[in-house]
Design a protein around this motif. Structure first.
Motif, PDB file in Angstrom:
ATOM      1  N   MET A   1      77.743  19.123 109.339  1.00 33.85           N
ATOM      2  CA  MET A   1      76.473  19.786 109.497  1.00 33.85           C
ATOM      3  C   MET A   1      75.391  18.918 108.868  1.00 33.85           C
ATOM      4  O   MET A   1      75.602  18.308 107.829  1.00 33.85           O
ATOM      5  CB  MET A   1      76.505  21.155 108.813  1.00 33.85           C
ATOM      6  N   GLN A   2      74.253  18.907 109.532  1.00 33.34           N
ATOM      7  CA  GLN A   2      73.103  18.210 108.964  1.00 33.34           C
ATOM      8  C   GLN A   2      71.832  19.007 109.232  1.00 33.34           C
ATOM      9  O   GLN A   2      71.771  19.794 110.173  1.00 33.34           O
ATOM     10  CB  GLN A   2      72.973  16.794 109.520  1.00 33.34           C
ATOM     11  N   VAL A   3      70.862  18.808 108.380  1.00 29.97           N
ATOM     12  CA  VAL A   3      69.558  19.432 108.524  1.00 29.97           C
ATOM     13  C   VAL A   3      68.543  18.297 108.624  1.00 29.97           C
ATOM     14  O   VAL A   3      68.555  17.381 107.795  1.00 29.97           O
ATOM     15  CB  VAL A   3      69.228  20.339 107.314  1.00 29.97           C
ATOM     16  N   ARG A   4      67.712  18.338 109.651  1.00 31.03           N
ATOM     17  CA  ARG A   4      66.697  17.301 109.823  1.00 31.03           C
ATOM     18  C   ARG A   4      65.557  17.843 110.668  1.00 31.03           C
ATOM     19  O   ARG A   4      65.668  18.896 111.281  1.00 31.03           O
ATOM     20  CB  ARG A   4      67.288  16.047 110.453  1.00 31.03           C
ATOM     21  N   VAL A   5      64.472  17.119 110.709  1.00 35.04           N
ATOM     22  CA  VAL A   5      63.351  17.484 111.575  1.00 35.04           C
ATOM     23  C   VAL A   5      63.785  17.235 113.013  1.00 35.04           C
ATOM     24  O   VAL A   5      64.300  16.175 113.345  1.00 35.04           O
ATOM     25  CB  VAL A   5      62.099  16.639 111.240  1.00 35.04           C
ATOM     26  N   MET A   6      63.605  18.240 113.842  1.00 35.06           N
ATOM     27  CA  MET A   6      63.907  18.116 115.273  1.00 35.06           C
ATOM     28  C   MET A   6      62.625  18.472 116.017  1.00 35.06           C
ATOM     29  O   MET A   6      62.037  19.513 115.770  1.00 35.06           O
ATOM     30  CB  MET A   6      65.053  19.052 115.672  1.00 35.06           C
ATOM     31  N   ARG A   7      62.199  17.624 116.917  1.00 33.31           N
ATOM     32  CA  ARG A   7      60.904  17.815 117.572  1.00 33.31           C
ATOM     33  C   ARG A   7      60.914  18.869 118.675  1.00 33.31           C
ATOM     34  O   ARG A   7      59.885  19.481 118.946  1.00 33.31           O
ATOM     35  CB  ARG A   7      60.424  16.492 118.155  1.00 33.31           C
ATOM     36  N   SER A   8      62.054  19.063 119.337  1.00 34.05           N
ATOM     37  CA  SER A   8      62.031  19.963 120.494  1.00 34.05           C
ATOM     38  C   SER A   8      63.108  21.041 120.487  1.00 34.05           C
ATOM     39  O   SER A   8      63.216  21.793 121.446  1.00 34.05           O
ATOM     40  CB  SER A   8      62.152  19.145 121.777  1.00 34.05           C
ATOM     41  N   LYS A   9      63.913  21.127 119.427  1.00 37.76           N
ATOM     42  CA  LYS A   9      64.984  22.120 119.369  1.00 37.76           C
ATOM     43  C   LYS A   9      65.032  22.737 117.980  1.00 37.76           C
ATOM     44  O   LYS A   9      64.608  22.135 117.002  1.00 37.76           O
ATOM     45  CB  LYS A   9      66.357  21.470 119.613  1.00 37.76           C
ATOM     46  N   TRP A  10      65.588  23.942 117.940  1.00 34.78           N
ATOM     47  CA  TRP A  10      65.820  24.572 116.643  1.00 34.78           C
ATOM     48  C   TRP A  10      67.147  24.131 116.065  1.00 34.78           C
ATOM     49  O   TRP A  10      67.316  24.089 114.847  1.00 34.78           O
ATOM     50  CB  TRP A  10      65.773  26.090 116.774  1.00 34.78           C
ATOM     51  N   ALA A  11      68.105  23.795 116.940  1.00 34.44           N
ATOM     52  CA  ALA A  11      69.424  23.374 116.478  1.00 34.44           C
ATOM     53  C   ALA A  11      70.208  22.820 117.653  1.00 34.44           C
ATOM     54  O   ALA A  11      69.812  22.983 118.818  1.00 34.44           O
ATOM     55  CB  ALA A  11      70.172  24.556 115.865  1.00 34.44           C
ATOM     56  N   SER A  12      71.338  22.189 117.352  1.00 27.55           N
ATOM     57  CA  SER A  12      72.239  21.748 118.411  1.00 27.55           C
ATOM     58  C   SER A  12      73.655  21.648 117.853  1.00 27.55           C
ATOM     59  O   SER A  12      73.860  21.473 116.643  1.00 27.55           O
ATOM     60  CB  SER A  12      71.802  20.396 118.986  1.00 27.55           C
ATOM     61  N   MET A  13      74.604  21.797 118.771  1.00 25.88           N
ATOM     62  CA  MET A  13      76.026  21.665 118.438  1.00 25.88           C
ATOM     63  C   MET A  13      76.599  20.616 119.376  1.00 25.88           C
ATOM     64  O   MET A  13      76.505  20.763 120.602  1.00 25.88           O
ATOM     65  CB  MET A  13      76.748  22.999 118.642  1.00 25.88           C
ATOM     66  N   SER A  14      77.159  19.561 118.834  1.00 24.08           N
ATOM     67  CA  SER A  14      77.746  18.521 119.678  1.00 24.08           C
ATOM     68  C   SER A  14      79.117  18.961 120.164  1.00 24.08           C
ATOM     69  O   SER A  14      79.723  19.897 119.617  1.00 24.08           O
ATOM     70  CB  SER A  14      77.865  17.209 118.909  1.00 24.08           C
TER      71      SER A  14
END
Length: 76
Positions: free
Chosen positions: A1-14
């Motif tokens: 798990m990581q937390v970072r600034v994402m410009r177009s999404k609230w979250a993602s799961m690979s």
């Protein structure tokens, strides 16, 4: 798990199961942040937005559709 600034999404799961959360989630109302996290975790059970995915969402967050609609009104 990581937390970072994402410009177009609230979250993602690979597909490998790596969860990335937008650092701006902490600024959302708690119930919307909860929706985002559960949504991504459910992708571990159902990789797409199929009927199975929606049934898991309904089981874990019964008002998920209302929360999703509220979230869509907020700009990332």
């Amino acid at each position: 798990m990581q937390v970072r600034v994402m410009r177009s999404k609230w979250a993602s799961m690979s597909t490998a199961g790596n969860l990335t959360l937008n650092s701006e989630l902490v600024e959302l109302p708690r119930e919307l942040g909860e929706y985002v996290i559960v949504h991504e975790l459910v992708h571990l059970l159902a990789p797409n937005h199929s009927k199975l995915f929606k049934s898991f969402m309904l089981a874990y967050v019964p008002d998920w559709e209302e929360r999703e609609a509220r979230l869509r009104s907020i700009v990332v």
